[in-house]
Scaffold this active site. Structure first.
Site, PDB file in Angstrom:
ATOM      1  N   TYR A  15      -1.386  16.936   3.659  1.00  0.00           N
ATOM      2  CA  TYR A  15      -0.291  16.048   4.073  1.00  0.00           C
ATOM      3  C   TYR A  15      -0.269  15.847   5.580  1.00  0.00           C
ATOM      4  CZ  TYR A  15       1.379  15.331  -0.592  1.00  0.00           C
ATOM      5  OH  TYR A  15       1.457  14.929  -1.904  1.00  0.00           O
ATOM      6  N   ASN A  74       6.292   3.910  -0.931  1.00  0.00           N
ATOM      7  CA  ASN A  74       5.447   4.418   0.144  1.00  0.00           C
ATOM      8  C   ASN A  74       6.140   5.534   0.909  1.00  0.00           C
ATOM      9  OD1 ASN A  74       3.784   2.443  -0.713  1.00  0.00           O
ATOM     10  ND2 ASN A  74       4.144   1.048   1.003  1.00  0.00           N
ATOM     11  N   HIS A  82       9.700   7.913  -3.268  1.00  0.00           N
ATOM     12  CA  HIS A  82       8.723   9.010  -3.356  1.00  0.00           C
ATOM     13  C   HIS A  82       8.729   9.929  -2.135  1.00  0.00           C
ATOM     14  CE1 HIS A  82       6.240   6.593  -6.554  1.00  0.00           C
ATOM     15  NE2 HIS A  82       7.347   7.105  -7.029  1.00  0.00           N
ATOM     16  N   CYS A 141      11.783  27.034   7.137  1.00  0.00           N
ATOM     17  CA  CYS A 141      13.140  26.484   7.023  1.00  0.00           C
ATOM     18  C   CYS A 141      14.023  27.028   8.143  1.00  0.00           C
ATOM     19  CB  CYS A 141      13.720  26.848   5.660  1.00  0.00           C
ATOM     20  SG  CYS A 141      15.441  26.349   5.491  1.00  0.00           S
ATOM     21  N   CYS A 176      16.999  29.225   6.207  1.00  0.00           N
ATOM     22  CA  CYS A 176      16.771  30.468   5.449  1.00  0.00           C
ATOM     23  C   CYS A 176      15.462  31.160   5.808  1.00  0.00           C
ATOM     24  CB  CYS A 176      16.838  30.195   3.948  1.00  0.00           C
ATOM     25  SG  CYS A 176      15.394  29.343   3.295  1.00  0.00           S
ATOM     26  N   SER A 219       0.389  -1.158  -8.062  1.00  0.00           N
ATOM     27  CA  SER A 219      -0.326  -1.292  -9.329  1.00  0.00           C
ATOM     28  C   SER A 219       0.648  -1.206 -10.502  1.00  0.00           C
ATOM     29  CB  SER A 219      -1.406  -0.213  -9.445  1.00  0.00           C
ATOM     30  OG  SER A 219      -0.825   1.064  -9.285  1.00  0.00           O
ATOM     31  N   ASN A 248       0.233  -9.693  -5.093  1.00  0.00           N
ATOM     32  CA  ASN A 248      -0.780  -8.638  -5.268  1.00  0.00           C
ATOM     33  C   ASN A 248      -2.153  -9.303  -5.326  1.00  0.00           C
ATOM     34  OD1 ASN A 248      -2.439  -6.440  -6.371  1.00  0.00           O
ATOM     35  ND2 ASN A 248      -0.492  -5.476  -6.886  1.00  0.00           N
ATOM     36  N   GLU A 281      -4.485  -8.235  -7.213  1.00  0.00           N
ATOM     37  CA  GLU A 281      -5.035  -8.060  -8.560  1.00  0.00           C
ATOM     38  C   GLU A 281      -3.960  -8.191  -9.620  1.00  0.00           C
ATOM     39  OE1 GLU A 281      -6.641  -4.152  -8.504  1.00  0.00           O
ATOM     40  OE2 GLU A 281      -8.202  -4.697  -7.038  1.00  0.00           O
ATOM     41  N   ALA A 318      -0.459  -9.035   1.260  1.00  0.00           N
ATOM     42  CA  ALA A 318       0.950  -8.901   1.635  1.00  0.00           C
ATOM     43  C   ALA A 318       1.198  -9.453   3.036  1.00  0.00           C
ATOM     44  CB  ALA A 318       1.356  -7.429   1.563  1.00  0.00           C
TER      45      ALA A 318
HETATM   46  P1  OAD Z   1      -1.854   1.853  -5.892  1.00  0.00           P
HETATM   47  O1  OAD Z   1      -2.972   2.317  -5.024  1.00  0.00           O
HETATM   48  O2  OAD Z   1      -1.800   2.330  -7.286  1.00  0.00           O
HETATM   49  O3  OAD Z   1      -1.863   0.258  -5.950  1.00  0.00           O
HETATM   50  C1  OAD Z   1      -1.978  -0.531  -4.814  1.00  0.00           C
HETATM   51  C2  OAD Z   1      -1.840  -1.978  -5.237  1.00  0.00           C
HETATM   52  O4  OAD Z   1      -1.862  -2.777  -4.062  1.00  0.00           O
HETATM   53  C3  OAD Z   1      -2.957  -2.495  -6.138  1.00  0.00           C
HETATM   54  O5  OAD Z   1      -2.360  -3.182  -7.243  1.00  0.00           O
HETATM   55  C4  OAD Z   1      -3.748  -3.457  -5.242  1.00  0.00           C
HETATM   56  O6  OAD Z   1      -4.270  -4.568  -5.964  1.00  0.00           O
HETATM   57  C5  OAD Z   1      -2.690  -3.913  -4.263  1.00  0.00           C
HETATM   58  N1  OAD Z   1      -3.184  -4.290  -2.928  1.00  0.00           N
HETATM   59  C6  OAD Z   1      -4.166  -3.724  -2.190  1.00  0.00           C
HETATM   60  N2  OAD Z   1      -4.275  -4.290  -0.988  1.00  0.00           N
HETATM   61  C7  OAD Z   1      -3.317  -5.272  -0.934  1.00  0.00           C
HETATM   62  C8  OAD Z   1      -2.904  -6.208   0.056  1.00  0.00           C
HETATM   63  N3  OAD Z   1      -3.481  -6.260   1.251  1.00  0.00           N
HETATM   64  N4  OAD Z   1      -1.881  -7.048  -0.245  1.00  0.00           N
HETATM   65  C9  OAD Z   1      -1.279  -7.008  -1.462  1.00  0.00           C
HETATM   66  N5  OAD Z   1      -1.634  -6.127  -2.445  1.00  0.00           N
HETATM   67  C10 OAD Z   1      -2.626  -5.271  -2.183  1.00  0.00           C
HETATM   68  O7  OAD Z   1      -0.491   2.171  -5.094  1.00  0.00           O
HETATM   69  P2  OAD Z   1       1.007   2.244  -5.650  1.00  0.00           P
HETATM   70  O8  OAD Z   1       1.225   1.284  -6.749  1.00  0.00           O
HETATM   71  O9  OAD Z   1       1.902   2.186  -4.479  1.00  0.00           O
HETATM   72  O10 OAD Z   1       2.928   8.327  -5.534  1.00  0.00           O
HETATM   73  O11 OAD Z   1       1.032   3.717  -6.234  1.00  0.00           O
HETATM   74  C11 OAD Z   1       2.223   4.235  -6.761  1.00  0.00           C
HETATM   75  C12 OAD Z   1       2.317   5.707  -6.504  1.00  0.00           C
HETATM   76  O12 OAD Z   1       1.149   6.382  -6.997  1.00  0.00           O
HETATM   77  C13 OAD Z   1       2.352   6.084  -5.034  1.00  0.00           C
HETATM   78  O13 OAD Z   1       3.643   5.987  -4.471  1.00  0.00           O
HETATM   79  C14 OAD Z   1       1.871   7.506  -5.042  1.00  0.00           C
HETATM   80  C15 OAD Z   1       0.751   7.401  -6.044  1.00  0.00           C
HETATM   81  O14 OAD Z   1       0.472   8.567  -6.749  1.00  0.00           O
HETATM   82  C16 OAD Z   1       3.264   9.448  -4.863  1.00  0.00           C
HETATM   83  O15 OAD Z   1       2.670   9.859  -3.897  1.00  0.00           O
HETATM   84  C17 OAD Z   1       4.458  10.139  -5.411  1.00  0.00           C
END
Ligand code: OAD
Length: 248
Positions: free
Chosen positions: A69, A104, A121, A149, A152, A191, A215, A217, A233
């Site tokens: 992290y 994010n 998240h 912490c 504690c 996604s 998006n 895709e 985006a």
């Molecule tokens: P993903 O990596 O699953 O999906 C990213 C999405 O962004 C995909 O559908 C791409 O097609 C799209 N994409 C990529 N570049 C782009 C751009 N320049 N403009 C527009 N779209 C674009 O990411 P998330 O859906 O955010 O959770 O993932 C959800 C969660 O899964 C995250 O918050 C994380 C992960 O595990 C935790 O960390 C709790």
């Protein structure tokens, strides 16, 4: 319908809406240089979530999890918000009912000036005490040890929602209300496979909201969205949200 016409139609819905809710995912920060999770170069292609992003992984090896992290924090610290983050922040400042929900953890919406962001998240720049819930902000920096912490003295964890964990209740509650009450719901760069965030666009749609997807895709949202814009985006959001231009 050509993409310009689609953007024009979506922009009209946005201009007329009394309430707008936006859900963002990793794609909104991709053009800032923050890696997504599931694309070809995605974080989950190079790292196994079960080694790094679960309570079990943390119980096994706290230092390894913290190191990962801290690495992501440093990576994000070397990037800036992009035109998509700024377009959303500028729109919210117009005073219409506007809720920005993000999956994010990079803090880029806040850095761009958005306030009251619903962070589903967590945030990379915060640690949380698993014992008493104390939160502490973390400045970026390399791994120098597990944060302790201040109340504690116990070992803190990243304030991130891991696989198998529930979302913060207040944030989820706000997100659900904003999905249910939106006239227009914009889904950007996710996604849409991680629950419960993935179900928000469907909830909004079933309550009568116009759903707009931005998006690169196809996703599960594409099937029922009222308008799908296949574009990035940072290129698309200023055209959807900017009120200065005469036409998109
Ligand atoms: P993903 O990596 O699953 O999906 C990213 C999405 O962004 C995909 O559908 C791409 O097609 C799209 N994409 C990529 N570049 C782009 C751009 N320049 N403009 C527009 N779209 C674009 O990411 P998330 O859906 O955010 O959770 O993932 C959800 C969660 O899964 C995250 O918050 C994380 C992960 O595990 C935790 O960390 C709790």
């Amino acid at each position: 319908m050509p993409v310009n016409e689609r953007i024009r139609a979506a922009r009209e819905w946005i201009e007329r809406a009394g309430s707008i809710t936006v859900l963002t995912g990793a794609g909104v920060s991709a053009e800032s240089g923050v890696p997504t999770f599931r694309g070809a170069e995605g974080l989950w292609k190079k790292h196994r979530p079960e080694d790094l992003a679960t309570p079990e992984a943390f119980a096994r090896n706290r230092a390894l999890v913290w190191e990962w992290y801290r690495w992501r924090q440093e990576l994000v610290s070397g990037t800036e918000p992009n035109a998509a983050h700024y377009a959303l922040a500028a729109h919210a400042a117009r005073g219409v009912a506007f809720t920005l929900i993000t999956q994010n953890v990079d803090g880029h919406h806040e850095r761009a000036g958005s306030r009251d962001v619903v962070e589903l998240h967590g945030n990379l720049f915060r640690a949380r005490c698993p014992g008493d819930g104390t939160l502490a902000s973390l400045s970026a920096g390399p791994f120098t040890g597990i944060p302790v912490c201040p109340s504690c003295g116990g070992a803190m964890r990243p304030d991130i929602v891991w696989f198998g964990e529930s979302l913060p209740e207040a944030a989820l509650h706000r997100a659900l209300l904003a999905a249910e009450s939106a006239e227009v719901f914009v889904v950007v760069g996710t996604s849409a496979v991680v629950q419960p965030a993935a179900s928000l666009p469907g909830i909004a749609s079933s309550r009568g909201a116009k759903v707009i997807e931005v998006n690169l895709e196809e996703t599960p949202v594409s099937e029922f969205a009222d308008c799908v814009v296949r574009g990035t985006a940072a290129e698309t959001l200023p055209r959807l949200f900017s009120m200065e231009e005469g036409s998109p």
